[in-house]
Design a protein around this motif. Structure first.
Motif, PDB file in Angstrom:
ATOM      1  N   ILE A   1      15.094 -68.169 -59.993  1.00 42.74           N
ATOM      2  CA  ILE A   1      15.221 -66.724 -59.798  1.00 42.74           C
ATOM      3  C   ILE A   1      13.911 -66.133 -59.294  1.00 42.74           C
ATOM      4  N   GLY A   2      12.793 -66.618 -59.819  1.00 37.51           N
ATOM      5  CA  GLY A   2      11.501 -66.118 -59.362  1.00 37.51           C
ATOM      6  C   GLY A   2      11.275 -66.383 -57.885  1.00 37.51           C
ATOM      7  N   ARG A   3      11.715 -67.538 -57.414  1.00 38.64           N
ATOM      8  CA  ARG A   3      11.511 -67.891 -56.004  1.00 38.64           C
ATOM      9  C   ARG A   3      12.420 -67.091 -55.094  1.00 38.64           C
ATOM     10  N   SER A   4      13.560 -66.676 -55.592  1.00 41.66           N
ATOM     11  CA  SER A   4      14.525 -65.954 -54.759  1.00 41.66           C
ATOM     12  C   SER A   4      14.514 -64.450 -54.997  1.00 41.66           C
ATOM     13  N   VAL A   5      13.567 -63.950 -55.788  1.00 44.14           N
ATOM     14  CA  VAL A   5      13.619 -62.555 -56.217  1.00 44.14           C
ATOM     15  C   VAL A   5      13.497 -61.577 -55.048  1.00 44.14           C
ATOM     16  N   ASP A   6      12.709 -61.916 -54.012  1.00 44.28           N
ATOM     17  CA  ASP A   6      12.571 -60.987 -52.878  1.00 44.28           C
ATOM     18  C   ASP A   6      13.897 -60.815 -52.149  1.00 44.28           C
ATOM     19  N   ARG A   7      14.613 -61.917 -51.960  1.00 43.49           N
ATOM     20  CA  ARG A   7      15.905 -61.812 -51.288  1.00 43.49           C
ATOM     21  C   ARG A   7      16.911 -61.107 -52.193  1.00 43.49           C
TER      22      ARG A   7
ATOM     23  N   ARG B   1      16.202 -58.783 -54.347  1.00 46.96           N
ATOM     24  CA  ARG B   1      15.870 -57.351 -54.298  1.00 46.96           C
ATOM     25  C   ARG B   1      16.438 -56.708 -53.032  1.00 46.96           C
ATOM     26  N   LEU B   2      16.334 -57.405 -51.907  1.00 47.22           N
ATOM     27  CA  LEU B   2      16.882 -56.891 -50.654  1.00 47.22           C
ATOM     28  C   LEU B   2      18.390 -56.733 -50.747  1.00 47.22           C
ATOM     29  N   LEU B   3      19.061 -57.708 -51.330  1.00 43.98           N
ATOM     30  CA  LEU B   3      20.507 -57.625 -51.492  1.00 43.98           C
ATOM     31  C   LEU B   3      20.899 -56.471 -52.397  1.00 43.98           C
ATOM     32  N   CYS B   4      20.144 -56.276 -53.480  1.00 46.28           N
ATOM     33  CA  CYS B   4      20.407 -55.153 -54.388  1.00 46.28           C
ATOM     34  C   CYS B   4      20.275 -53.821 -53.654  1.00 46.28           C
ATOM     35  N   ALA B   5      19.196 -53.670 -52.895  1.00 50.14           N
ATOM     36  CA  ALA B   5      18.966 -52.418 -52.173  1.00 50.14           C
ATOM     37  C   ALA B   5      20.060 -52.174 -51.143  1.00 50.14           C
ATOM     38  N   THR B   6      20.437 -53.227 -50.429  1.00 52.79           N
ATOM     39  CA  THR B   6      21.464 -53.092 -49.387  1.00 52.79           C
ATOM     40  C   THR B   6      22.804 -52.698 -49.986  1.00 52.79           C
ATOM     41  N   LEU B   7      23.211 -53.403 -51.029  1.00 52.54           N
ATOM     42  CA  LEU B   7      24.512 -53.131 -51.640  1.00 52.54           C
ATOM     43  C   LEU B   7      24.548 -51.762 -52.297  1.00 52.54           C
ATOM     44  N   LEU B   8      23.474 -51.387 -52.993  1.00 58.54           N
ATOM     45  CA  LEU B   8      23.419 -50.093 -53.670  1.00 58.54           C
ATOM     46  C   LEU B   8      23.496 -48.945 -52.670  1.00 58.54           C
ATOM     47  N   LEU B   9      22.667 -48.972 -51.654  1.00 57.85           N
ATOM     48  CA  LEU B   9      22.544 -47.828 -50.753  1.00 57.85           C
ATOM     49  C   LEU B   9      23.682 -47.755 -49.741  1.00 57.85           C
ATOM     50  N   ARG B  10      24.291 -48.874 -49.414  1.00 55.79           N
ATOM     51  CA  ARG B  10      25.371 -48.850 -48.425  1.00 55.79           C
ATOM     52  C   ARG B  10      26.741 -48.667 -49.051  1.00 55.79           C
ATOM     53  N   SER B  11      26.957 -49.298 -50.196  1.00 59.96           N
ATOM     54  CA  SER B  11      28.301 -49.300 -50.767  1.00 59.96           C
ATOM     55  C   SER B  11      28.446 -48.453 -52.027  1.00 59.96           C
TER      56      SER B  11
ATOM     57  N   LEU C   1      25.544 -43.775 -56.897  1.00 59.18           N
ATOM     58  CA  LEU C   1      24.823 -44.229 -58.085  1.00 59.18           C
ATOM     59  C   LEU C   1      23.321 -44.042 -57.939  1.00 59.18           C
ATOM     60  N   ALA C   2      22.848 -43.908 -56.695  1.00 59.91           N
ATOM     61  CA  ALA C   2      21.421 -43.690 -56.459  1.00 59.91           C
ATOM     62  C   ALA C   2      21.051 -42.210 -56.539  1.00 59.91           C
ATOM     63  N   LYS C   3      22.058 -41.362 -56.762  1.00 58.41           N
ATOM     64  CA  LYS C   3      21.831 -39.925 -56.835  1.00 58.41           C
ATOM     65  C   LYS C   3      21.937 -39.453 -58.283  1.00 58.41           C
TER      66      LYS C   3
ATOM     67  N   ASP D   1      15.228 -51.705 -57.991  1.00 60.66           N
ATOM     68  CA  ASP D   1      14.533 -52.521 -58.982  1.00 60.66           C
ATOM     69  C   ASP D   1      15.245 -52.497 -60.330  1.00 60.66           C
ATOM     70  N   GLU D   2      15.822 -51.342 -60.689  1.00 68.58           N
ATOM     71  CA  GLU D   2      16.593 -51.271 -61.932  1.00 68.58           C
ATOM     72  C   GLU D   2      17.834 -52.160 -61.839  1.00 68.58           C
ATOM     73  N   LEU D   3      18.490 -52.115 -60.684  1.00 66.49           N
ATOM     74  CA  LEU D   3      19.658 -52.969 -60.469  1.00 66.49           C
ATOM     75  C   LEU D   3      19.246 -54.428 -60.506  1.00 66.49           C
ATOM     76  N   LEU D   4      18.135 -54.752 -59.859  1.00 67.58           N
ATOM     77  CA  LEU D   4      17.655 -56.133 -59.839  1.00 67.58           C
ATOM     78  C   LEU D   4      17.410 -56.645 -61.254  1.00 67.58           C
ATOM     79  N   SER D   5      16.802 -55.826 -62.109  1.00 67.32           N
ATOM     80  CA  SER D   5      16.524 -56.232 -63.481  1.00 67.32           C
ATOM     81  C   SER D   5      17.804 -56.572 -64.224  1.00 67.32           C
ATOM     82  N   ALA D   6      18.828 -55.735 -64.044  1.00 62.37           N
ATOM     83  CA  ALA D   6      20.110 -55.981 -64.715  1.00 62.37           C
ATOM     84  C   ALA D   6      20.775 -57.241 -64.170  1.00 62.37           C
TER      85      ALA D   6
END
Length: 208
Positions: free
Chosen positions: A34-40, A42-52, A56-58, A66-71
């Protein structure tokens, strides 16, 4: 180059995880994976949250990537105790599934009257009462999507439902953009055949 290195490193950890047996502890390998893949992730979390799931971001939730990534990391730590993906594609598909489950759970808690599955507005009937309901046609579409072959369903979900570009989907699935286009086109053809009596605009547009 960095993405390629990430893919190679993630596959190495997955190979190590697959070799764990008996009383050998898997936790250190899982955490390294998970540590090695965390950057990707995080990108997936941001993409899914903001696009779909932009609502929830409002306010009042104000969810950030980052909150989504932690969960999602917590979910993955638990899931990987029982499930050991063998390929990079399977690992990120597992992560993507838990991202959606987490977001759906948050959406349900935020507003129980809002359908948990966040679809493009073109797939959701406008409410004629105070409650938002999925239309019968939408339910047919969802059932047809779930009935697609696995590879076509995976690509259709990423590109047409979640809003990933074809290049992003290719990177996530570790396949070529040409393969993504082929699977997407095949999925669309299958859906159009099954849902030929509906308006052709029922399919949300994809992004190249």
């Amino acid at each position: 180059m960095a993405e390629e290195q990430t893919t190679v490193a993630v596959q190495r950890y997955l190979d190590e995880l697959a070799g764990v047996g008996g009383e050998a502890p898997a936790e250190p390998i899982v955490r390294a994976l998970i540590g090695r893949s965390v950057d990707r992730l995080r990108l997936l979390c941001a993409t899914l949250l903001l696009r779909s799931y932009p609502r929830l971001a409002k306010p009042p939730l104000n969810l950030d990537p980052d909150e989504l990534l932690s969960a999602v990391v917590d979910r993955l730590l638990k899931a990987l105790r029982k499930v050991h993906p063998t390929t990079v594609r399977q690992f990120f598909a597992l992560a993507n599934r838990h991202m959606r489950w987490e977001l759906n759970d948050l959406a349900r808690r935020l507003d129980k009257e809002t359908p948990a599955l966040m679809l493009p507005e073109s797939l959701i009937a406008g409410p004629d009462t105070s409650e938002s309901q999925l239309s019968p046609n939408t339910l047919r579409v969802l059932e047809a999507i779930e009935g697609l072959p696995e590879e076509e369903r995976e690509v259709f979900d990423l590109v047409r439902i979640q809003g990933f570009t074809q290049l992003e989907a290719a990177d996530l699935l570790d396949v070529s953009p040409k393969t993504v286009r082929r699977r997407l086109n095949q999925g669309v053809l299958l859906l159009m055949d099954q849902l030929s009596d509906l308006e052709p605009t029922f399919l949300p547009p994809g992004r190249a």
